[in-house]
Design a protein around this motif. Structure first.
Motif, PDB file in Angstrom:
ATOM      1  N   TRP A 172     -10.691   2.126   3.649  1.00 25.40           N
ATOM      2  CA  TRP A 172     -10.325   2.277   2.238  1.00 25.40           C
ATOM      3  C   TRP A 172     -11.260   1.520   1.307  1.00 25.40           C
ATOM      4  CZ3 TRP A 172      -6.910   5.860   0.965  1.00 25.40           C
ATOM      5  CH2 TRP A 172      -6.063   6.329   1.975  1.00 25.40           C
ATOM      6  N   ARG A 182      -4.516   6.689  -2.030  1.00 24.54           N
ATOM      7  CA  ARG A 182      -3.265   5.932  -2.023  1.00 24.54           C
ATOM      8  C   ARG A 182      -3.271   4.953  -3.193  1.00 24.54           C
ATOM      9  NH1 ARG A 182      -3.906   1.760   3.122  1.00 24.54           N
ATOM     10  NH2 ARG A 182      -5.492   0.418   2.172  1.00 24.54           N
ATOM     11  N   GLN A 239      -7.024   3.529  -4.172  1.00 30.64           N
ATOM     12  CA  GLN A 239      -8.026   3.472  -3.114  1.00 30.64           C
ATOM     13  C   GLN A 239      -8.257   4.868  -2.559  1.00 30.64           C
ATOM     14  OE1 GLN A 239      -6.485   0.586  -0.294  1.00 30.64           O
ATOM     15  NE2 GLN A 239      -7.594  -1.055  -1.309  1.00 30.64           N
ATOM     16  N   ASN A 258       0.875  -1.156   0.000  1.00 31.16           N
ATOM     17  CA  ASN A 258       0.000   0.000   0.000  1.00 31.16           C
ATOM     18  C   ASN A 258       0.920   1.215   0.000  1.00 31.16           C
ATOM     19  OD1 ASN A 258      -2.267  -1.632   0.295  1.00 31.16           O
ATOM     20  ND2 ASN A 258      -2.198  -1.502   2.519  1.00 31.16           N
ATOM     21  N   SER A 269     -10.452   7.168   0.672  1.00 34.16           N
ATOM     22  CA  SER A 269     -11.005   7.073   2.017  1.00 34.16           C
ATOM     23  C   SER A 269     -11.508   8.443   2.451  1.00 34.16           C
ATOM     24  CB  SER A 269      -9.920   6.596   2.987  1.00 34.16           C
ATOM     25  OG  SER A 269     -10.367   6.674   4.330  1.00 34.16           O
ATOM     26  N   THR A 304      -0.297   7.599   2.152  1.00 42.41           N
ATOM     27  CA  THR A 304      -1.610   8.238   2.124  1.00 42.41           C
ATOM     28  C   THR A 304      -1.447   9.732   1.890  1.00 42.41           C
ATOM     29  OG1 THR A 304      -2.521   6.599   3.638  1.00 42.41           O
ATOM     30  CG2 THR A 304      -3.658   8.717   3.513  1.00 42.41           C
TER      31      THR A 304
END
Length: 94
Positions: A50, A76, A42, A15, A44, A18
């Motif tokens: 997410w 992200r 993704q 990942n 959020s 962010t």
């Protein structure tokens, strides 16, 4: 114009960092050596829950995508299924 490096020369499943975005029109650019990898984006609302962004799923080759993102999102990049020679990047430009 800002360049947000969601994933840079990524060689392993991960990942990305962010980022909080201002919202507006962006270009998402994927490039590099993919060797079976798949990248997604993704988003959020709070930086912890997410969801894969619906129009950006399973990027497996170089491409550019126009995005119109609302203000106040966190974003992200995610990389999965990397191969031995994978080294790919995912940039958000806007």
């Amino acid at each position: 114009m800002a360049v947000i490096k969601l994933l840079e020369d990524q060689t392993a499943n991960a990942n990305g960092d962010t980022f909080s975005i201002a919202g507006g029109r962006y270009i998402l650019q994927a490039f590099g050596t993919f060797d079976t990898c798949s990248m997604t984006v993704q988003v959020s609302h709070d930086g912890s829950d997410w969801t894969t962004y619906g129009t950006v799923t399973a990027i497996t080759a170089a491409k550019a995508v126009d995005l119109d993102l609302p203000k106040g999102l966190f974003i992200r990049g995610v990389m999965a299924s990397v191969g031995a020679s994978t080294s790919a990047s995912l940039f958000l430009i806007g």
